[in-house]
Motif scaffolding. Structure first.
Motif, PDB file in Angstrom:
ATOM      1  N   SER A  15     -27.160  73.164  -1.380  1.00 17.28           N
ATOM      2  CA  SER A  15     -26.341  72.216  -2.133  1.00 17.28           C
ATOM      3  C   SER A  15     -27.172  71.260  -2.980  1.00 17.28           C
ATOM      4  O   SER A  15     -26.642  70.597  -3.880  1.00 17.28           O
ATOM      5  CB  SER A  15     -25.460  71.408  -1.179  1.00 17.28           C
ATOM      6  OG  SER A  15     -26.255  70.621  -0.303  1.00 17.28           O
ATOM      7  N   ASN A  42     -21.369  71.558   3.504  1.00 22.73           N
ATOM      8  CA  ASN A  42     -20.145  71.013   2.933  1.00 22.73           C
ATOM      9  C   ASN A  42     -19.952  71.470   1.486  1.00 22.73           C
ATOM     10  O   ASN A  42     -20.233  70.726   0.540  1.00 22.73           O
ATOM     11  CB  ASN A  42     -20.186  69.475   2.987  1.00 22.73           C
ATOM     12  CG  ASN A  42     -20.326  68.945   4.403  1.00 22.73           C
ATOM     13  OD1 ASN A  42     -19.488  69.205   5.252  1.00 22.73           O
ATOM     14  ND2 ASN A  42     -21.395  68.199   4.644  1.00 22.73           N
ATOM     15  N   GLU A  44     -17.385  71.713  -0.271  1.00 17.63           N
ATOM     16  CA  GLU A  44     -16.397  70.932  -1.021  1.00 17.63           C
ATOM     17  C   GLU A  44     -17.020  69.745  -1.740  1.00 17.63           C
ATOM     18  O   GLU A  44     -16.478  69.279  -2.757  1.00 17.63           O
ATOM     19  CB  GLU A  44     -15.286  70.450  -0.089  1.00 17.63           C
ATOM     20  CG  GLU A  44     -15.732  69.578   1.073  1.00 17.63           C
ATOM     21  CD  GLU A  44     -16.247  70.357   2.273  1.00 17.63           C
ATOM     22  OE1 GLU A  44     -16.568  69.699   3.284  1.00 17.63           O
ATOM     23  OE2 GLU A  44     -16.321  71.588   2.200  1.00 17.63           O
ATOM     24  N   THR A  45     -18.168  69.256  -1.271  1.00 17.89           N
ATOM     25  CA  THR A  45     -18.817  68.116  -1.932  1.00 17.89           C
ATOM     26  C   THR A  45     -20.023  68.526  -2.763  1.00 17.89           C
ATOM     27  O   THR A  45     -20.668  67.677  -3.369  1.00 17.89           O
ATOM     28  CB  THR A  45     -19.269  67.084  -0.880  1.00 17.89           C
ATOM     29  OG1 THR A  45     -20.226  67.690   0.000  1.00 17.89           O
ATOM     30  CG2 THR A  45     -18.080  66.577  -0.074  1.00 17.89           C
ATOM     31  N   GLN A  47     -20.923  69.483  -5.729  1.00 20.21           N
ATOM     32  CA  GLN A  47     -20.360  69.573  -7.074  1.00 20.21           C
ATOM     33  C   GLN A  47     -21.229  70.385  -8.034  1.00 20.21           C
ATOM     34  O   GLN A  47     -20.725  71.217  -8.797  1.00 20.21           O
ATOM     35  CB  GLN A  47     -20.145  68.165  -7.649  1.00 20.21           C
ATOM     36  CG  GLN A  47     -19.136  67.329  -6.863  1.00 20.21           C
ATOM     37  CD  GLN A  47     -17.783  67.998  -6.766  1.00 20.21           C
ATOM     38  OE1 GLN A  47     -17.316  68.661  -7.691  1.00 20.21           O
ATOM     39  NE2 GLN A  47     -17.124  67.841  -5.625  1.00 20.21           N
TER      40      GLN A  47
END
Length: 320
Positions: A15, A42, A44-45, A47
């Motif tokens: 990420s 994660n 979903e975070t 970006q």
């Protein structure tokens, strides 16, 4: 073996930082993998990682917590289903954490927390994905051992080297240092375990990188570290199995004498010279002269020192 075609790769801790840069670099290769699996805790975070999916249809973001076996097994199922019967060529265990404690400040809880992510995590991920790595190797039985056949790469650190304890942060990052030393041993053991399956295992020191962990004063930009490692990935063969390498391909020490990966005809640049000079025993280097300034004499001194040192170190163990 330059420009290997790797059909599938999985990167943990993708990420941000080195993991994200690895994913970007794989996606932008001239012959990118058919499947690039970006694993992170994660999604979903994440970006920046998510923004890449619209441009790269071969990118698959996978939720994975390397400290949670159930999470790893779910991720395995996703990867297996996506590969549709094919194997996984390259697994890069990159996820890691650090706590800035000295030996007298750390606690059992902190030590175990870092070990769980930096050492046990790569062990569990490799064990879980081993069937897919073995399948990839079986699909290419006549190919030499390489990253395009089947390989496990661990992101380690020279701070895990027993030889470096007096050089950098001698009394800090105790949990991180111990976990990376253990990871180097894990690499060596996996190299022996998976060799008969056609899989190589190699540990990498990415250098001091400008990311969340390395900080802004670090000497390397992300693209320099990752770009270097990617070039070395293309050269890995069975002879590198179990080794501990830096991002330029030099063999790093874990114990005993140190011997660099020297190729005939290679002239080290200033950065390589200063790194390698530090690795040569002072008595040997001083016997032929010393210079850590960029000059033509430095190349001559280094070459002479290397010749003396390599002759003196024929039995050196360079494995992680």
């Amino acid at each position: 073996m330059a420009n290997l075609i790797i059909c599938s790769v999985l990167v943990t801790g993708s990420s941000r930082g080195i993991g994200l840069e690895l994913v970007k670099t794989f996606l932008n290769k001239r012959n990118p993998p058919e499947h690039v699996f970006a694993a992170c805790r994660n999604p979903e975070t994440a970006q920046e990682l998510k923004s890449l999916t619209s441009k790269h249809l071969n990118l698959v973001i996978v939720k994975m917590d390397v400290t949670d076996k159930a999470s790893i097994e779910v991720a395995y199922s996703v990867v297996k289903e996506t590969l549709k019967g094919h194997g996984l060529n390259l697994l890069i265990n990159n996820a890691g954490i650090a706590i800035y404690h000295s030996a007298d400040e750390t606690t059992a809880e902190d030590m175990m927390r870092v070990y769980e992510t930096n050492t046990v995590g790569p062990m569990l991920v490799t064990q879980t994905f081993a069937p897919l790595l073995k399948k990839a190797a079986q699909e290419n039985p006549n190919e030499v051992m390489s990253c395009s056949k089947a390989a496990v790469i661990h992101t380690s650190s020279s701070l895990g080297s027993l030889e470096s304890t007096t050089h950098l942060y001698p009394d800090a990052l105790i949990e991180y240092r111990c976990s990376k030393s253990a990871l180097n041993m894990l690499t060596r053991c996996q190299a022996v375990t998976y060799k008969t399956d056609g899989i190589i295992a190699v540990a990498f020191e990415p250098g001091w990188v400008q990311n969340d962990m390395g900080g802004p004063k670090a000497t390397l930009k992300l693209h320099e570290s990752v770009g270097g490692m990617m070039e070395v990935f293309d050269t890995l063969t069975e002879k590198h199995n179990g080794m501990f390498l830096d991002y330029t391909g030099l063999t790093l020490p874990c114990k005993g004498k140190i011997k660099a990966s020297y190729q005939k005809g290679w002239i080290p640049d200033y950065r390589d010279q200063t790194r390698l000079i530090a690795m040569i025993p002072p008595a040997i280097f001083h016997s032929v002269g010393s210079s850590t300034r960029p000059s033509s004499r430095c190349n001559d001194h280094f070459t002479k020192a290397w010749e003396c040192f390599s002759n003196d170190s024929a039995s050196t163990d360079n494995s992680a």
